[in-house]
Design a protein around this motif. Structure first.
Motif, PDB file in Angstrom:
ATOM      1  N   LYS A 171       6.037  31.978 -18.735  1.00  0.00           N
ATOM      2  CA  LYS A 171       5.180  32.309 -17.602  1.00  0.00           C
ATOM      3  C   LYS A 171       3.829  31.622 -17.724  1.00  0.00           C
ATOM      4  O   LYS A 171       3.424  31.190 -18.796  1.00  0.00           O
ATOM      5  N   HIS A 184      -7.242  35.068  -3.745  1.00  0.00           N
ATOM      6  CA  HIS A 184      -5.918  35.691  -3.887  1.00  0.00           C
ATOM      7  C   HIS A 184      -4.902  35.013  -2.967  1.00  0.00           C
ATOM      8  O   HIS A 184      -3.758  34.757  -3.376  1.00  0.00           O
ATOM      9  N   THR A 185      -5.305  34.726  -1.748  1.00  0.00           N
ATOM     10  CA  THR A 185      -4.413  34.050  -0.798  1.00  0.00           C
ATOM     11  C   THR A 185      -4.053  32.657  -1.311  1.00  0.00           C
ATOM     12  O   THR A 185      -2.902  32.228  -1.223  1.00  0.00           O
ATOM     13  N   TYR A 209      -3.979  31.561  -4.505  1.00  0.00           N
ATOM     14  CA  TYR A 209      -3.052  31.649  -5.633  1.00  0.00           C
ATOM     15  C   TYR A 209      -1.655  32.034  -5.165  1.00  0.00           C
ATOM     16  O   TYR A 209      -0.662  31.511  -5.676  1.00  0.00           O
ATOM     17  N   ALA A 210      -1.559  32.936  -4.215  1.00  0.00           N
ATOM     18  CA  ALA A 210      -0.242  33.323  -3.679  1.00  0.00           C
ATOM     19  C   ALA A 210       0.432  32.116  -3.026  1.00  0.00           C
ATOM     20  O   ALA A 210       1.640  31.899  -3.191  1.00  0.00           O
ATOM     21  N   GLY A 265       2.284  29.983  -5.350  1.00  0.00           N
ATOM     22  CA  GLY A 265       3.448  30.554  -6.016  1.00  0.00           C
ATOM     23  C   GLY A 265       3.153  31.631  -7.039  1.00  0.00           C
ATOM     24  O   GLY A 265       4.066  32.105  -7.715  1.00  0.00           O
ATOM     25  N   PHE A 266       1.904  32.029  -7.180  1.00  0.00           N
ATOM     26  CA  PHE A 266       1.551  33.078  -8.128  1.00  0.00           C
ATOM     27  C   PHE A 266       1.646  34.433  -7.434  1.00  0.00           C
ATOM     28  O   PHE A 266       1.343  34.551  -6.247  1.00  0.00           O
ATOM     29  N   GLU A 267       2.077  35.437  -8.187  1.00  0.00           N
ATOM     30  CA  GLU A 267       2.246  36.780  -7.646  1.00  0.00           C
ATOM     31  C   GLU A 267       1.326  37.754  -8.364  1.00  0.00           C
ATOM     32  O   GLU A 267       1.191  37.686  -9.583  1.00  0.00           O
ATOM     33  N   PRO A 268       0.732  38.687  -7.628  1.00  0.00           N
ATOM     34  CA  PRO A 268      -0.076  39.730  -8.281  1.00  0.00           C
ATOM     35  C   PRO A 268       0.872  40.766  -8.906  1.00  0.00           C
ATOM     36  O   PRO A 268       1.334  41.672  -8.233  1.00  0.00           O
ATOM     37  N   ARG A 269       1.180  40.604 -10.175  1.00  0.00           N
ATOM     38  CA  ARG A 269       2.214  41.414 -10.812  1.00  0.00           C
ATOM     39  C   ARG A 269       1.684  42.473 -11.767  1.00  0.00           C
ATOM     40  O   ARG A 269       2.440  43.282 -12.247  1.00  0.00           O
TER      41      ARG A 269
END
Length: 149
Positions: free
Chosen positions: A114, A126-127, A129-130, A133-137
């Motif tokens: 990862k 945040h938008t 990074y999303a 392809g990144f997810e707030p996990r």
């Protein structure tokens, strides 16, 4: 605009410091000898990579990373990303996306499972990074240490 991403070298130090001032404008400027010693330490670290993005012959962005070896997930490491910054003049032109794509490539080459980064509480960031392809996990926690202590 053609964007090239490459590993930073010592001659990039002045522009890196300028980019970091955009990222953290409240930070005091580092004395040159402290900056150079810091760079030498960074450059010598195994698994550490500072990337720069160039456009039009100028460095317009950077991202820093380090691979942390791991004893879970089959021994596959984690690539941590920090200090992602694109100069104001280069924003919204694909520079940040190219840097993050290059970070993912580094992680894949290193056999990581990862890529992890923390983001400021900023809806735009945040938008972005999303969209890369990144997810707030998970929820991140920090503990800042007192200066000079």
């Amino acid at each position: 605009m053609e964007i090239t991403v490459r590993t930073a070298v010592e001659r990039d130090l002045p522009v890196l410091l300028a980019l970091y001032r955009e990222l953290n404008p409240d930070d005091a400027a580092l004395p040159p000898e402290v900056a150079r010693a810091g760079w030498e330490h960074i450059a010598a670290q195994q698994g550490r990579t500072v990337l720069v993005a160039e456009a039009g012959g100028a460095v317009v962005g950077t991202a820093d990373s380090i691979v942390m070896p791991n004893l879970t997930r089959g021994g596959r490491g984690i690539l941590f990303v920090e200090n992602v910054v694109v100069a104001e003049a280069g924003r919204r032109r694909g520079v940040g996306r190219r840097l993050l794509d290059a970070m993912v490539d580094l992680a894949e080459e290193a056999g990581c499972y990862k890529v992890q980064l923390l983001a400021a509480d900023d809806a735009y960031v945040h938008t972005f990074y999303a969209a890369c392809g990144f997810e707030p996990r998970a929820q991140g926690f920090r503990r800042y240490l007192a200066r000079g202590a």
